[in-house]
Structures are given as C-alpha cells and as structure tokens.
Scaffold this motif. Structure first.
Motif, PDB file in Angstrom:
ATOM      1  N   TRP A   1      19.953  16.915  10.309  1.00 59.42           N
ATOM      2  CA  TRP A   1      20.565  17.665   9.216  1.00 59.42           C
ATOM      3  C   TRP A   1      19.556  18.637   8.626  1.00 59.42           C
ATOM      4  O   TRP A   1      18.399  18.284   8.428  1.00 59.42           O
TER       5      TRP A   1
ATOM      6  N   THR B   1      22.554  20.293  12.437  1.00 59.07           N
ATOM      7  CA  THR B   1      23.740  20.539  11.628  1.00 59.07           C
ATOM      8  C   THR B   1      23.286  21.051  10.272  1.00 59.07           C
ATOM      9  O   THR B   1      22.574  20.349   9.546  1.00 59.07           O
TER      10      THR B   1
ATOM     11  N   ASP C   1      25.528  23.472  14.345  1.00 58.62           N
ATOM     12  CA  ASP C   1      26.813  23.089  13.766  1.00 58.62           C
ATOM     13  C   ASP C   1      26.699  23.286  12.264  1.00 58.62           C
ATOM     14  O   ASP C   1      25.587  23.318  11.714  1.00 58.62           O
TER      15      ASP C   1
END
Length: 120
Positions: free
Chosen positions: A3, A86, A104
């Motif tokens: 992340w 992401t 993403d």
C-alpha cells in the motif's frame, strides 16, 4: 499487499476536526496504519504534506513530500507508483497518474473501512 497511502487525502476524507490539529491527525493515521500493517502483514507506506516532524512507526514507512506547494505529495506518490503497489487516494488526477505507472488504486473511503475492520 503493498500500500502507498496519500496521507492527507485519507485524513481529509472524514470530517473529524483534523484541521484543528494536523500533526495529531497525522500521528493518529500513522498509528492506525501501523496496527493495520501488523494485523495484516501488508507492506504500508504513507506520504504526508507539510514540514517533517517525528512520527514513530515500527511497520510503516513514513515520508513527507519532498517539496512544498501544490501537488507536492501527489508528485512523490505518482513517482513511487508501480505494478504491485496499490495507491490509496480519492484524488482523481493522482489516481490517473498512478494507474499510468501500473499501480492499482483504492479510494480513501474504502481503505478507511479496511482500517476500521482491523483497528477498531
């Protein structure tokens, strides 16, 4: 999961009064991200706006924008976006730029719900 969190975008997505204590809001987000990383085993990094100050985190890579001004943190996040990462943001332009680099994208609200599930 890797992340990369647009810190101020996530902080600003809920009207908690964060603007009265920006450092406190940043500290709280980093603490929650740290608990999330511990609970999930995910790799978490966050980029914040403003002047750097000490934010202790065991499992979260904390960075401050490399310059001041408009889109400073966004530029740093977009530069780090890549396949396998992401990006967490509700900023349309940053989402577009991140996706162009193969990342993403998950909206701030959706990610906060994940945080809530793990940290509350």
């Amino acid at each position: 999961m890797r992340w990369l969190v647009d810190g101020m975008n996530v902080i600003g997505s809920r009207p908690t009064g964060w603007w009265r204590d920006r450092h406190g809001a940043m500290r709280e987000l980093v603490e929650r991200l740290d608990v999330y990383a511990e609970g999930t085993g995910d790799e978490v990094a966050v980029v914040l706006d403003g002047a750097p100050f000490d934010l202790a985190a065991e499992r979260v890579a904390v960075a401050f924008a490399s310059r001041r001004g408009r889109d400073a943190a966004d530029d740093d996040i977009a530069a780090r976006a890549e396949l396998g990462v992401t990006v967490v943001t509700s900023d349309r332009e940053l989402a577009r730029r991140s996706a162009e680099h193969g990342a993403d994208v998950v909206g701030a609200g959706e990610f906060l719900r994940r945080l809530d599930d793990v940290t509350t």
